[in-house]
Design an enzyme around this catalytic site. Structure first.
Site, PDB file in Angstrom:
ATOM      1  N   GLY A  91     -12.356  -4.167   2.488  1.00  0.00           N
ATOM      2  CA  GLY A  91     -13.791  -3.979   2.589  1.00  0.00           C
ATOM      3  C   GLY A  91     -14.376  -3.324   1.354  1.00  0.00           C
ATOM      4  N   GLY A  95      -6.028  -6.871   2.569  1.00  0.00           N
ATOM      5  CA  GLY A  95      -4.681  -6.741   3.112  1.00  0.00           C
ATOM      6  C   GLY A  95      -3.953  -8.049   3.314  1.00  0.00           C
ATOM      7  N   ARG A 142       0.823  -1.214   0.000  1.00  0.00           N
ATOM      8  CA  ARG A 142       0.000   0.000   0.000  1.00  0.00           C
ATOM      9  C   ARG A 142       0.860   1.269   0.000  1.00  0.00           C
ATOM     10  NH1 ARG A 142      -4.793  -2.075   4.128  1.00  0.00           N
ATOM     11  NH2 ARG A 142      -6.017  -3.122   2.530  1.00  0.00           N
ATOM     12  N   LYS A 152     -14.063 -14.190  10.625  1.00  0.00           N
ATOM     13  CA  LYS A 152     -15.471 -14.148  10.997  1.00  0.00           C
ATOM     14  C   LYS A 152     -16.412 -14.177   9.793  1.00  0.00           C
ATOM     15  CE  LYS A 152     -14.845 -11.620  15.351  1.00  0.00           C
ATOM     16  NZ  LYS A 152     -15.244 -10.400  16.115  1.00  0.00           N
TER      17      LYS A 152
END
Length: 410
Positions: free
Chosen positions: A387, A364, A42, A211
């Protein structure tokens, strides 16, 4: 391509020289316990916008978030100091780090400064309007070059863009939109348009992470489109529970077993599948020194933690990937940071590299796996977003992009 003003066009038109340029980058990089950057994709991706601005004679301010600081309570571990050091190396010049900057920044044309972690500022995450107006007064031109958080409406990604004299997309953000949108005039745009709208099949998606709850909507969305939905990490553990398997003391979300069953059923109803591991790699503890044990899923003990898929499962999934027409990848399937639990992710990464499929990867941890297994040039398109990447795949509007669209004619 989404209709936004582009920073590269402003430069080409000679409108940047002498201007104060505020660049919102995504410099949220992984670090070790000593604060050292462990994967700098990044940071490197942010360099073109900064370099272009400097070469055009702008006074350049760059900021980003890092980690999850508490607003108004700066701590040393929240500092962008390691990023400033890496940026200095990449740009070949000193990049001073500036704290307490919202009331004014001293930077001259041809200079660049890095503004300390923007999420320490009170009101940043809530997109506080008063803060946004203050930030807008710092600059003549606002540049959003942070696709990775384009799904967040925050003061430095959304609010400032409403009030800055000029608001535009940086080269990284523009490239992401070109590739992920409907830029039918570009080969990559066409390829991705096919990948999402009329993909070459089989269409295989890998969605992994700790999750199910954080990726539930994308899992449901993909279950209606893909031929195989490969789940990994803690997500796979929840799907194993939904399939009636014991998972020991592995990370899972028992309250979402019903949702997992619905996703399995939805895929099956279309003739698609959600492959469940047949073997796994377990340990008694979560640690870099933990001893790895490979075993069939039927042999998982009550005190076992599942930290990777087993070799038989990895081989079967790799075969699916190698014969796929399109691959979407978000998340490693095991704790690949520990080598003894990285074989599953490594095998799938190599299968993607060997496949002739159009492959798109984002997130990431995915970037870190791509770098670790050296397949950067073997993935068709790599998104710096996590996201935002997922929400774009779902077809959601990204707030940071919407506000740039609204300012395109301003």
């Amino acid at each position: 391509m989404t209709k936004v003003l582009r920073f590269t066009d402003l430069i080409a038109e000679g409108k940047i020289s002498g201007k104060r340029v505020f660049i919102r980058a995504d410099l949220n990089v992984p670090q070790d316990d000593n604060g050292n950057i462990t994967e700098d994709t990044r940071v490197r991706a942010s360099v073109p916008a900064i370099r272009d601005a400097l070469e055009a004679g702008a006074a350049v301010m760059v900021t980003s978030h890092l980690g999850r600081p508490t607003e108004g309570q700066f701590k040393l571990e929240d500092s962008l100091a390691p990023v400033a050091k890496r940026l200095s190396e990449l740009l070949g010049r000193d990049v001073p780090l500036v704290s307490d900057w919202i009331d004014g920044v001293n930077v001259q044309p041809g200079q660049v400064v890095l503004l300390e972690n923007c999420r320490v500022n009170k009101g940043e995450k809530k997109n506080d309007d008063a803060l946004a107006q203050k930030l807008a007064k710092l600059c003549d031109v606002y540049v959003n070059d942070a696709f990775g958080i384009a799904h967040r409406a925050e003061a430095t990604t959304h609010g400032i863009a409403k009030y800055a004299p000029v608001a535009c997309a940086g080269p990284l953000l523009a490239a992401e939109l070109d590739a992920l949108g409907k830029a039918l005039g570009k080969a990559l745009g066409k390829a991705l348009g096919k990948a999402l709208g009329n993909p070459k099949r089989p269409l295989v998606a890998i969605v992994a992470g700790s999750k199910v709850s954080t990726k539930l909507t994308i899992l449901k969305s993909l279950a209606e489109k893909v031929d195989q939905l490969i789940v990994g990490g803690g997500i796979a553990n929840t799907f194993m529970l939904a399939s009636g398997l014991a998972i020991g003391k592995s990370l899972a979300e028992a309250d979402l077993v019903g949702e997992a069953k619905e996703i399995i059923d939805a895929a099956r109803a279309r003739g698609a599948s959600v492959p469940i591991p047949s073997d796994v790699v377990t340990a008694k503890e979560f640690a870099p020194t933990a001893e790895a044990h490979t075993k069939p899923v039927a042999d998982i003990a009550a005190d076992d933690m599942i930290l990777d898929i087993g070799p038989d499962t990895a081989k079967a999934l790799a075969q699916q990937l190698e014969t796929a027409g399109t691959i979407v990848w978000n998340g490693p399937v095991g704790v690949f940071e520990f080598d003894q639990f990285g074989n599953g992710t490594k095998m799938l990464a190599q299968a993607i590299a060997n496949s002739s499929a159009f492959s798109i990867a984002g997130g990431g941890d995915t970037l870190a796996a791509i770098a670790k297994y050296d397949i950067v040039d073997k993935v068709s398109y790599i998104s710096t977003g996590g996201g935002a990447f997922l929400e774009f795949l779902e077809g959601k509007k990204l707030p940071a992009v919407e506000v740039l669209e609204s300012r395109a004619g301003a």
